[in-house]
Motif scaffolding. Sequence first.
Motif, PDB file in Angstrom:
ATOM      1  N   LYS A   1       0.688  -1.123  -0.047  1.00 21.11           N
ATOM      2  CA  LYS A   1       0.017   0.068   0.145  1.00 21.11           C
ATOM      3  C   LYS A   1       1.058   1.300  -0.012  1.00 21.11           C
ATOM      4  O   LYS A   1       0.651   2.152  -0.656  1.00 21.11           O
ATOM      5  CB  LYS A   1      -0.939  -0.050   1.375  1.00 21.11           C
ATOM      6  CG  LYS A   1      -1.859   0.987   1.184  1.00 21.11           C
ATOM      7  CD  LYS A   1      -2.565   1.065   2.723  1.00 21.11           C
ATOM      8  CE  LYS A   1      -2.823   2.489   2.922  1.00 21.11           C
ATOM      9  NZ  LYS A   1      -3.441   2.701   4.465  1.00 21.11           N
TER      10      LYS A   1
ATOM     11  N   PHE B   1      -9.550   8.003  -6.351  1.00 22.30           N
ATOM     12  CA  PHE B   1     -10.246   6.726  -6.765  1.00 22.30           C
ATOM     13  C   PHE B   1      -9.565   5.621  -6.049  1.00 22.30           C
ATOM     14  O   PHE B   1     -10.247   4.648  -5.335  1.00 22.30           O
ATOM     15  CB  PHE B   1     -10.353   6.497  -8.107  1.00 22.30           C
ATOM     16  CG  PHE B   1     -10.989   5.202  -8.489  1.00 22.30           C
ATOM     17  CD1 PHE B   1     -12.475   5.297  -8.518  1.00 22.30           C
ATOM     18  CD2 PHE B   1     -10.422   3.852  -8.580  1.00 22.30           C
ATOM     19  CE1 PHE B   1     -12.996   4.028  -8.984  1.00 22.30           C
ATOM     20  CE2 PHE B   1     -11.050   2.825  -9.268  1.00 22.30           C
ATOM     21  CZ  PHE B   1     -12.270   3.171  -9.278  1.00 22.30           C
ATOM     22  N   ALA B   2      -8.126   5.631  -5.998  1.00 22.09           N
ATOM     23  CA  ALA B   2      -7.439   4.633  -5.181  1.00 22.09           C
ATOM     24  C   ALA B   2      -7.437   4.883  -3.790  1.00 22.09           C
ATOM     25  O   ALA B   2      -7.383   4.026  -2.789  1.00 22.09           O
ATOM     26  CB  ALA B   2      -6.172   4.478  -5.866  1.00 22.09           C
ATOM     27  N   PHE B   3      -7.082   6.267  -3.387  1.00 18.10           N
ATOM     28  CA  PHE B   3      -7.014   6.230  -1.877  1.00 18.10           C
ATOM     29  C   PHE B   3      -7.999   7.337  -1.520  1.00 18.10           C
ATOM     30  O   PHE B   3      -8.074   8.406  -2.069  1.00 18.10           O
ATOM     31  CB  PHE B   3      -5.512   6.981  -1.587  1.00 18.10           C
ATOM     32  CG  PHE B   3      -4.538   5.927  -1.510  1.00 18.10           C
ATOM     33  CD1 PHE B   3      -4.057   5.288  -0.577  1.00 18.10           C
ATOM     34  CD2 PHE B   3      -3.877   5.686  -2.818  1.00 18.10           C
ATOM     35  CE1 PHE B   3      -3.153   4.397  -0.515  1.00 18.10           C
ATOM     36  CE2 PHE B   3      -2.653   4.921  -2.878  1.00 18.10           C
ATOM     37  CZ  PHE B   3      -2.544   4.142  -1.837  1.00 18.10           C
ATOM     38  N   SER B   4      -8.426   7.171  -0.448  1.00 17.14           N
ATOM     39  CA  SER B   4      -9.367   8.201   0.370  1.00 17.14           C
ATOM     40  C   SER B   4      -8.201   9.266   0.690  1.00 17.14           C
ATOM     41  O   SER B   4      -7.256   9.119   1.343  1.00 17.14           O
ATOM     42  CB  SER B   4     -10.247   7.707   1.492  1.00 17.14           C
ATOM     43  OG  SER B   4     -10.789   6.894   1.233  1.00 17.14           O
TER      44      SER B   4
ATOM     45  N   ASP C   1     -19.450   8.628   1.694  1.00 17.87           N
ATOM     46  CA  ASP C   1     -19.382   9.677   0.949  1.00 17.87           C
ATOM     47  C   ASP C   1     -19.908   9.541  -0.593  1.00 17.87           C
ATOM     48  O   ASP C   1     -20.698   8.570  -0.643  1.00 17.87           O
ATOM     49  CB  ASP C   1     -17.855  10.180   0.707  1.00 17.87           C
ATOM     50  CG  ASP C   1     -17.067   9.027  -0.067  1.00 17.87           C
ATOM     51  OD1 ASP C   1     -17.633   8.131  -0.290  1.00 17.87           O
ATOM     52  OD2 ASP C   1     -16.240   9.425  -0.561  1.00 17.87           O
TER      53      ASP C   1
ATOM     54  N   ARG D   1     -18.913   6.339  -2.698  1.00 20.25           N
ATOM     55  CA  ARG D   1     -19.529   5.136  -2.299  1.00 20.25           C
ATOM     56  C   ARG D   1     -21.071   5.070  -2.334  1.00 20.25           C
ATOM     57  O   ARG D   1     -21.434   4.171  -2.871  1.00 20.25           O
ATOM     58  CB  ARG D   1     -19.299   5.243  -0.473  1.00 20.25           C
ATOM     59  CG  ARG D   1     -19.609   3.745  -0.052  1.00 20.25           C
ATOM     60  CD  ARG D   1     -19.335   3.686   1.524  1.00 20.25           C
ATOM     61  NE  ARG D   1     -19.734   2.392   1.833  1.00 20.25           N
ATOM     62  CZ  ARG D   1     -19.194   1.409   2.033  1.00 20.25           C
ATOM     63  NH1 ARG D   1     -18.040   1.413   1.712  1.00 20.25           N
ATOM     64  NH2 ARG D   1     -19.645  -0.002   2.484  1.00 20.25           N
TER      65      ARG D   1
ATOM     66  N   LEU E   1      -6.532   3.236   1.375  1.00 19.70           N
ATOM     67  CA  LEU E   1      -6.674   2.313  -0.121  1.00 19.70           C
ATOM     68  C   LEU E   1      -7.968   2.170  -0.108  1.00 19.70           C
ATOM     69  O   LEU E   1      -8.294   1.194   0.532  1.00 19.70           O
ATOM     70  CB  LEU E   1      -5.666   1.232  -0.025  1.00 19.70           C
ATOM     71  CG  LEU E   1      -5.322   0.558  -1.529  1.00 19.70           C
ATOM     72  CD1 LEU E   1      -4.828   1.512  -2.199  1.00 19.70           C
ATOM     73  CD2 LEU E   1      -4.657  -0.507  -1.463  1.00 19.70           C
ATOM     74  N   PHE E   2      -8.629   2.533  -1.165  1.00 24.67           N
ATOM     75  CA  PHE E   2     -10.029   2.292  -1.496  1.00 24.67           C
ATOM     76  C   PHE E   2     -10.922   2.408  -0.353  1.00 24.67           C
ATOM     77  O   PHE E   2     -11.782   1.596  -0.179  1.00 24.67           O
ATOM     78  CB  PHE E   2     -10.197   0.744  -2.249  1.00 24.67           C
ATOM     79  CG  PHE E   2      -9.616   0.569  -3.414  1.00 24.67           C
ATOM     80  CD1 PHE E   2      -9.894   1.265  -4.413  1.00 24.67           C
ATOM     81  CD2 PHE E   2      -8.572  -0.475  -3.619  1.00 24.67           C
ATOM     82  CE1 PHE E   2      -9.338   1.201  -5.668  1.00 24.67           C
ATOM     83  CE2 PHE E   2      -7.750  -0.624  -4.915  1.00 24.67           C
ATOM     84  CZ  PHE E   2      -8.104   0.176  -5.942  1.00 24.67           C
ATOM     85  N   GLY E   3     -10.609   3.619   0.559  1.00 23.74           N
ATOM     86  CA  GLY E   3     -11.302   3.715   1.601  1.00 23.74           C
ATOM     87  C   GLY E   3     -12.748   3.972   1.412  1.00 23.74           C
ATOM     88  O   GLY E   3     -13.572   3.619   2.072  1.00 23.74           O
ATOM     89  N   TRP E   4     -12.998   4.471   0.234  1.00 25.54           N
ATOM     90  CA  TRP E   4     -14.589   4.817  -0.105  1.00 25.54           C
ATOM     91  C   TRP E   4     -15.087   3.409  -0.420  1.00 25.54           C
ATOM     92  O   TRP E   4     -16.596   3.390  -0.407  1.00 25.54           O
ATOM     93  CB  TRP E   4     -14.617   5.698  -1.229  1.00 25.54           C
ATOM     94  CG  TRP E   4     -13.806   5.402  -2.599  1.00 25.54           C
ATOM     95  CD1 TRP E   4     -12.478   5.464  -2.745  1.00 25.54           C
ATOM     96  CD2 TRP E   4     -14.369   4.448  -3.668  1.00 25.54           C
ATOM     97  NE1 TRP E   4     -12.367   4.669  -3.868  1.00 25.54           N
ATOM     98  CE2 TRP E   4     -13.458   4.228  -4.607  1.00 25.54           C
ATOM     99  CE3 TRP E   4     -15.873   4.121  -4.033  1.00 25.54           C
ATOM    100  CZ2 TRP E   4     -13.558   3.801  -5.676  1.00 25.54           C
ATOM    101  CZ3 TRP E   4     -16.014   3.618  -5.096  1.00 25.54           C
ATOM    102  CH2 TRP E   4     -14.931   3.348  -6.208  1.00 25.54           C
ATOM    103  N   LEU E   5     -14.574   2.529  -0.923  1.00 28.50           N
ATOM    104  CA  LEU E   5     -15.271   1.023  -1.426  1.00 28.50           C
ATOM    105  C   LEU E   5     -15.174   0.081  -0.216  1.00 28.50           C
ATOM    106  O   LEU E   5     -16.222  -0.271   0.106  1.00 28.50           O
ATOM    107  CB  LEU E   5     -14.493   0.874  -2.292  1.00 28.50           C
ATOM    108  CG  LEU E   5     -15.032  -0.311  -3.382  1.00 28.50           C
ATOM    109  CD1 LEU E   5     -16.583  -0.040  -3.948  1.00 28.50           C
ATOM    110  CD2 LEU E   5     -14.279  -0.864  -4.589  1.00 28.50           C
TER     111      LEU E   5
END
Lengths: 438, 546
Positions: A2, A32-35, A51, A54, B434-438
């Motif tokens: 990561k 898109f990859a990282f919040s 958010d 999501r 990483l992909f925190g929204w998903l």
Amino acid sequence: MKKALLNFLQQIEPDKKKSPFLHTLYDGFFTFAFSPNTTTAKGVHIRDGMDLKRTMVHVVIAMQLCYLFGTFNIGHQHYLALGQYTGLLEGFHLKLAHGLIKLLPIFVVTHVVGLGIEFWYAAKKGHPIEEGFLVSGALIPLIMPPDIPLWILTVSIFFAVIIGKEAFGGTGMNIWNIALLSRVFIFFAYPTYISGDEVWVSGIEGTEVNGLPAYISSEYGWAHGVFDWLFQSFGWSTFGDGGVLVADGYTGATPLSLAASGGWESVTSVYTESQMWWGTIPGSIGETSKPLIILGAIFLIATGVASWRIMVSMVLGAAVMGLILNGIAPAEFTDATPGIFKFMAVPWYYQLSIGSFLFAMAFMATDPVTASSTNTGKWIYGFMIGMVGIIIRVMNPAYPEGWMLAILFMNTFSALIDHYVLEANMKRRAKRTEVAVS
Amino acid sequence: MKSGITKNLFLLVLMLTADFAYGQSGQSGFSYFIYTLVGVAILILLFLVIQVADNLLAVEAKHSGADKAKANFSIFPSFKELFAPKAPAYANDAPIHALKQGHDILLEGAPESASISAGTSVTTFAIQPPNFTGLSPIPKLLVEVGDEVKAGDPIFFDKKVPEVKFVSPVSGEVIAVTRGEKRSIAEVVILADKEQKYRSLPAFDLAKGSVEELRAYLLENGAWSLFQQRPFNVIPAPGDVPRDVFVSTFDTAPLAPDANLVVAGREAAFQKGLDVLGQLTTGDVHLGLNAKGEESPSSAFTAAEGVQKHWFHGKHPAGNVGIQIHHIKPIGGLDKVWTLGVQEVIALGGMFLEGKYDGSRVVTVVGAELSEPKYIRTYVGAKIEDLLKDQTVSENVRYISGDVLSGQQKSVGQFLNYYDDQLSVIAEGDYYELFGWLLPIAPRPTISGTFPNFLYPDAKFQADTNTHGEKRAFVVTGQYEKVLPMDLYPQHLMKAILVNDFERMEGLGIYELAEEDVALCEFVCTSKQPLQEILKEGLETMREQS
């Protein structure tokens, strides 16, 4: 892993001033990859995990079953028309390959054009890329006929995204549903590509046999060739060259156009109820299978992403209007009257299960931006869509479906509904405080 | 009026069912119709009789004086009552305001023991003019650095309203006057004596003194700043008379202190404070009580005299006094009501019981980042560093005066705000996910059904300050209404504020709100909009207009 990815992404960040478009693009993919690591500044110190990304992605997830089935059904309808592989699972690989060849270009063009416009505007206006087109872009392929020419699709998306959304200020500001705008644009500008009996089955073209008009399957293209080569190596059946005559008595008409011309009897003379329920009928790509749409709707309601109020009230509205039409033209009295009365006599519960009612209810009417924003308003809004949609479907002599027009119509009035709901709230408050003072 | 509509709906539904029922039995179309007509006629007659009887019942209830608390005397049950939670035994059959909307954010880091430790390590205090909304930025100082003050000695006053004195909570030496922007006064810092000395106050007999004398007494002796006036949450002007006074006896905010613990041992002072408030208002003193707990609230609240008691059952923000006002007696255009916290009422009562200004407060120090969350007995405006002296605190944390929803961020060298009785310490969330929204890996508080939180209703969270997403335009609708138990449309109100539409702001109820009331709406906001800031601006505009 990561950390390495994060470091790599941070290293390739383009300069914001030198290349704003690239930077916007980069920012879009990075978030898109990282919040992002932003923390709360003023106001609350902790934030809900939810958010907009999501929210949007959950709508897209709800549509995935429709995508899977839609891909298969494109091929299934194609072979049904030719009278080959009529069993559901016969020639499964051919049906799937044919569906993919039709659906993928539509999907790719939709996203390249739509997201391209979105990225360009984001760079121009200097705001991060907003997620609005994620849902619109997933919806548009599902509501198109499989043979839609890609240039028409492109033009319609240009119209919908620029005139329908960016002109109003971007995500969250539009008045009309973007996906429906692109469809309604084709509907009025190129009606022969999206209405009638001939557009819902892919890969069929008109020709003449012995001086009489007839339909044959079109010549397969290079993509089919590639699949043929692949299938051959497995020893499976292949597409061949095309030019097969359509099966005897095959029409390609949707249940709705049958109902419009001859009522429920002529629908059931072509399709069984289970065919219409499971969706193995011609139609727009994603709207035919009712159980899969209902599953999507249940997912949306369970996660609280879409408003159950709109869905329930829309069913109520359509049912009430269907009952009213049944009452005006009961089946007993309209046996001998062809045309519109026969359509009016179609039992109300069948009105709910044919056509794209359920798809419109689950995914189109519930768009929070264009729907009414008050809870009371949502009840009225959904109910009116249900009623108006059935009226347009049944009474409109030229085109037997109404949800696209009904939803756009009620989109226009959703702000008015809200206005009166708020007025009522203001009156109630004025009255309440009057009482409290006295 | 509303009940009339409901009743007629009942009628309509019954008529329709009857219609279908008759329809089933008939064979030919003609008898169908006759049966239906007869059925409808009978139903209408029946309902006329029931309606008249129902109204007579309500009239009788009013005549006999039974209809005091707006109880339902109709023979039709109201849906609210049918689905209301069961009233707890300790409420003694009093009517309960059942609030369905709301959400309790359960966080880790609550005090383990319900005992209050003595705050001997807390020695520095400050009184901060910016804590008081509407005060001029440079008030007139009455002390200098190096002066000795006693608890209750005036420190400063606003030149525009010289009657309202702000007094020292402790005795000690003024060690600093901190200036903020444009030479405004940010803090007057006092180093407390080991032995507290009090300015002795002249005795005041509530039974004999007139209201005017009482008001002058409160103004002069520094009690006026205990009152907060709605709308706008300001300190009332010297001439203001409140329509009603509201006190909420429970706090539902995350990790908020337990008022039952705070009031223990000070029951007499609390009652005395309520008596004083009763003298000041032309209306009533309203007490909001918690009907949700398993045990009865402290007898100081349930047995309070000379007040109207109102029971509330609901999740946060049911304990906010603004929500309670809305359900008890909402604020109209020209109304002025006062609100006080439980500790302010105790301080007010203490002045009359003990003849001294009582600046003491019970403060709760909470948060998952602390080694030992606890209650501390100290004074108004305690220094954060001092409060945390015997604790180990994790790295990279945020100190908040107040709760995590509506509190204010502070640095470790700053002080708790005047009206705050809570210090929250939570982790900063300045990390990438990483992909925190998903696929969020760490659990987090939320009201969204897209997280599996509903499977663990009692789970507690270690929240941090990450925004979990970026700011967007208002997209999702109806989510604020889910957590605000008021007849009010927050999103439309916010939009009215953003476009400066005064009429709408007033009509949609901006006067009924304070920032803390929309804090939970801001927490759940999918678009990460700063609702409290927007509301603050709206309230300031309205205050300048009036």
